[in-house]
Design an enzyme around this catalytic site. Structure first.
Site, PDB file in Angstrom:
ATOM      1  N   GLY A 128       0.849  -1.189   0.000  1.00  0.00           N
ATOM      2  CA  GLY A 128       0.000   0.000   0.000  1.00  0.00           C
ATOM      3  C   GLY A 128       0.881   1.234   0.000  1.00  0.00           C
ATOM      4  N   GLY A 154       4.231   8.537   0.227  1.00  0.00           N
ATOM      5  CA  GLY A 154       4.502   9.317   1.447  1.00  0.00           C
ATOM      6  C   GLY A 154       5.056   8.437   2.560  1.00  0.00           C
ATOM      7  N   ASP A 198       1.687  -2.187  -4.653  1.00  0.00           N
ATOM      8  CA  ASP A 198       0.375  -1.549  -4.701  1.00  0.00           C
ATOM      9  C   ASP A 198      -0.409  -2.108  -5.881  1.00  0.00           C
ATOM     10  OD1 ASP A 198      -0.619   1.383  -3.286  1.00  0.00           O
ATOM     11  OD2 ASP A 198      -1.822   0.545  -4.916  1.00  0.00           O
ATOM     12  N   HIS A 226      -6.561  -3.282   3.548  1.00  0.00           N
ATOM     13  CA  HIS A 226      -7.136  -3.372   4.892  1.00  0.00           C
ATOM     14  C   HIS A 226      -8.352  -4.264   5.024  1.00  0.00           C
ATOM     15  CE1 HIS A 226      -4.333  -0.352   6.176  1.00  0.00           C
ATOM     16  NE2 HIS A 226      -4.798   0.505   5.273  1.00  0.00           N
TER      17      HIS A 226
HETATM   18  C1  LIG Z   1      -3.765   4.014   2.736  1.00  0.00           C
HETATM   19  S1  LIG Z   1      -3.063   3.910   1.197  1.00  0.00           S
HETATM   20  C2  LIG Z   1      -1.357   3.687   1.545  1.00  0.00           C
HETATM   21  C3  LIG Z   1      -0.721   4.894   2.079  1.00  0.00           C
HETATM   22  C4  LIG Z   1       0.765   4.792   2.250  1.00  0.00           C
HETATM   23  N1  LIG Z   1       1.168   3.598   2.964  1.00  0.00           N
HETATM   24  C5  LIG Z   1       1.263   6.005   2.993  1.00  0.00           C
HETATM   25  O1  LIG Z   1       1.609   5.879   4.196  1.00  0.00           O
HETATM   26  O2  LIG Z   1       1.322   7.058   2.395  1.00  0.00           O
HETATM   27  C6  LIG Z   1      -3.561   2.346   0.675  1.00  0.00           C
HETATM   28  C7  LIG Z   1      -2.959   1.892  -0.609  1.00  0.00           C
HETATM   29  O3  LIG Z   1      -3.232   0.510  -0.707  1.00  0.00           O
HETATM   30  C8  LIG Z   1      -3.459   0.182  -2.045  1.00  0.00           C
HETATM   31  N2  LIG Z   1      -4.241  -1.060  -2.134  1.00  0.00           N
HETATM   32  C9  LIG Z   1      -5.544  -1.245  -1.980  1.00  0.00           C
HETATM   33  N3  LIG Z   1      -5.885  -2.527  -2.177  1.00  0.00           N
HETATM   34  C10 LIG Z   1      -4.741  -3.179  -2.440  1.00  0.00           C
HETATM   35  C11 LIG Z   1      -4.429  -4.535  -2.767  1.00  0.00           C
HETATM   36  N4  LIG Z   1      -5.364  -5.462  -2.816  1.00  0.00           N
HETATM   37  N5  LIG Z   1      -3.147  -4.858  -2.993  1.00  0.00           N
HETATM   38  C12 LIG Z   1      -2.165  -3.913  -2.940  1.00  0.00           C
HETATM   39  N6  LIG Z   1      -2.425  -2.624  -2.656  1.00  0.00           N
HETATM   40  C13 LIG Z   1      -3.692  -2.250  -2.418  1.00  0.00           C
HETATM   41  C14 LIG Z   1      -4.207   1.385  -2.586  1.00  0.00           C
HETATM   42  O4  LIG Z   1      -4.049   1.456  -3.992  1.00  0.00           O
HETATM   43  C15 LIG Z   1      -3.548   2.530  -1.844  1.00  0.00           C
HETATM   44  O5  LIG Z   1      -2.519   3.117  -2.614  1.00  0.00           O
END
Ligand SMILES: C[S@@+](CC[C@H](N)C(=O)[O-])C[C@H]1O[C@@H](n2cnc3c(N)ncnc32)[C@H](O)[C@@H]1O
Length: 510
Positions: free
Chosen positions: A212, A217, A236, A281
């Site tokens: 993710g 960031g 991601d 999540h």
């Molecule tokens: C909350 S953001 C991550 C923020 C980052 N860790 C930060 O601290 O800036 C969640 C990320 O998880 C990715 N995501 C959602 N479902 C996912 C999946 N099944 N596999 C991998 N990444 C996923 C989304 O595309 C998104 O970019």
């Protein structure tokens, strides 16, 4: 992490799939239904696709009893007049609580709520305390994550001591100083957990995987904390994350719920020392990822799952088990040596050395967890009243003493041998020096002897030559004498010599 206040709040009575998608797309915060309990159903049952872990041949831990409240109680939706809370909080921040009370008195409010809010303002002596008490009152009437409730807690945080206490944390300081660039949000209490968890890896050449990535960031923060030696890799499902990190970090694009993809990431970039799950999540994603990736972690590594509060939020409940239920089962596993048979022990007992459970974050430490054993110090009979144990212990100690003595003797012997050897070495050095002195002298004597011999040989040769000369002289003299004898004989035989002889005799008589 999941988005905080700045993002729009999604309300809706969406089907689980829609809500799950919304949950995956964390650009929006999700609240189930219209604020009234019970409008969303949990996403389990016949329509749920087959578990990809099972399809990939992974042993899936059976679910324990679920403790998730499917419909968290939400007594009353908050229905404060527009702008009232902002005005009340402003008055509190300016430290004029009377003005805040006046605002509450003048507002159109349910009588009971008015009393509760007034009590909150009057209950505490500080701005932070008043704001927190106000938040508690609102939370007890509304949903946990209502923006008004959160605003009260935010004011309490920034006007209280906790905010300054966090400033020595480089993660929080960096976050608080960020005033430009792509948005980046975190729950502030995470920073301390991150710093504590990652402290052993600061400045080390560790490999880190963040599931993710969003705009990168989190990876930027990790770089700032861990330093340049750390190898940071992202994962991601959204290719935009890869594009956002181009030139800064490697990002593998794929689904964290796909075991094959997870394995390929480990093969390409791992094995990792630190894995942080801040992805989609959902329960299936968190559980699939940890079951696939934790066994590949290096010993001494950590696996951190962020935003585990989604275990209590309907849109994320897409498995038979919540992540927190899964984690609770690991608490039993970590004690497995104390109550399970050998056959019942599994990988989690053998390789999880600690589990740290925080608000919204769970950290598992990886390492060799060997079967524990109990040790006794002091008197065994005092501790157990068990003579056998004591005698075993005493004989063990006795043998330990013997070994210690033997060791000391061996050390002394080795020390003495060493010093003898040193002496021998010293002696050897002196002998070498003497030997080389003597051989120099011998060489000189040899040279002198050789010169002497040469001189003697010359003398011998000279003497021999002189002897030869003398012999030749003698020979010549002999020859001369022989000739003279012959001549004398001839003379004696002559008449003149005889007459001469008679005349001589006559002269002598006369
Ligand atoms: C909350 S953001 C991550 C923020 C980052 N860790 C930060 O601290 O800036 C969640 C990320 O998880 C990715 N995501 C959602 N479902 C996912 C999946 N099944 N596999 C991998 N990444 C996923 C989304 O595309 C998104 O970019």
């Amino acid at each position: 992490m999941l988005p905080g206040l700045p993002r729009p709040l999604l309300r809706g009575s969406g089907a689980p799939g829609d809500l799950r998608r919304a949950g995956r797309d964390h650009h929006a915060r999700v609240v189930v239904g219209d604020g009234v309990a019970g409008t969303a159903t949990r996403a389990h049952g016949a329509d749920r696709p087959a578990d990809p872990r099972v399809q990939a041949g992974i042993v899936v831990t059976e679910p324990e009893v679920s403790h998730v409240s499917e419909n968290p109680a939400a007594p009353d939706p908050l229905d404060l007049p527009a702008g009232l809370l902002a005005d009340v909080l402003s008055a509190l921040v300016l430290d004029v609580p009377d003005r805040a009370l006046q605002l509450l008195d003048d507002a159109e409010l349910d009588a009971e709520l008015r009393v509760r809010l007034r009590d909150a303002v009057q209950a505490a002596a500080s701005t932070a305390g008043r704001a927190e008490a106000l938040g508690d009152q609102l939370r007890s009437r509304g949903r946990w994550l209502d923006p008004d409730v959160i605003e009260c807690y935010r004011v309490a945080f920034y006007t209280g001591p906790d905010w300054e206490a966090q400033l020595d944390n480089p993660l929080f300081a960096r976050f608080a100083a960020k005033r430009a660039g792509l948005p980046y949000d975190k729950w502030p209490h995470y920073f301390d957990i991150y710093r504590r968890t990652l402290a052993p890896y600061v400045g080390a050449p560790v490999r880190v995987l963040e599931i993710g990535v969003f705009h990168g960031g989190g990876l930027d923060q990790l770089r700032a904390l861990l330093g340049p030696q750390a190898v940071l890799v992202g994962m991601d499902v959204d290719p935009a994350a890869e594009a956002a990190c181009a030139g800064r970090f490697d990002v593998a694009v794929g689904d964290q719920g796909d075991p094959e993809f997870l394995r390929s990431v480990v093969e390409r970039f791992g094995p990792f020392d630190v894995i942080i799950d801040d992805g989609g999540h959902t329960m299936a994603q968190q559980i699939t990822s940890i079951e696939c990736l934790f066994p590949t972690l290096n010993d001494g590594g950590v696996y951190l799952v962020e935003d585990t509060h989604t275990s209590y939020w309907e849109p994320f409940l897409d498995a038979d088990q919540t992540f927190m239920e899964w984690a609770k089962a690991r608490l039993d596993d970590i004690n497995g040596y104390h109550f399970r048979t050998e056959a019942e022990l599994g990988v989690w007992t053998a390789s999880v050395t600690a589990i740290h459970v925080y608000d919204s974050i769970v950290v598992l430490d990886k390492g060799r967890h060997q079967p524990p054993f109990c040790e006794v110090a002091g008197s065994g009979s005092f501790v157990y009243g068990d003579r056998i144990t004591e005698s075993v212990l005493l004989s063990y100690r006795a043998s330990l003493d013997t070994r210690t003595q033997e060791l000391q003797q061996a050390r002394d012997f080795a020390g003495a041998a060493l010093s003898d050897r040193q002496q021998a070495v010293d002696f050897g050095l002196a002998a070498d020096e003497l030997r080389s002195q003597l051989s120099a002298e011998v060489e000189q004597l040899r040279a002198e002897l050789a010169a002497e011999r040469e001189r003697a040989a010359e003398d011998r040769a000279r003497l021999a030559a002189e002897a030869n000369l003398a012999e030749a002289e003698r020979q010549r003299a002999l020859v001369s004498a022989e000739i003279a004898g012959k001549q004398l004989e001839e003379v004696r035989g002559s008449a003149s010599w005889r007459l001469g002889q008679r005349a001589k005799r006559l002269r002598r008589r006369s």
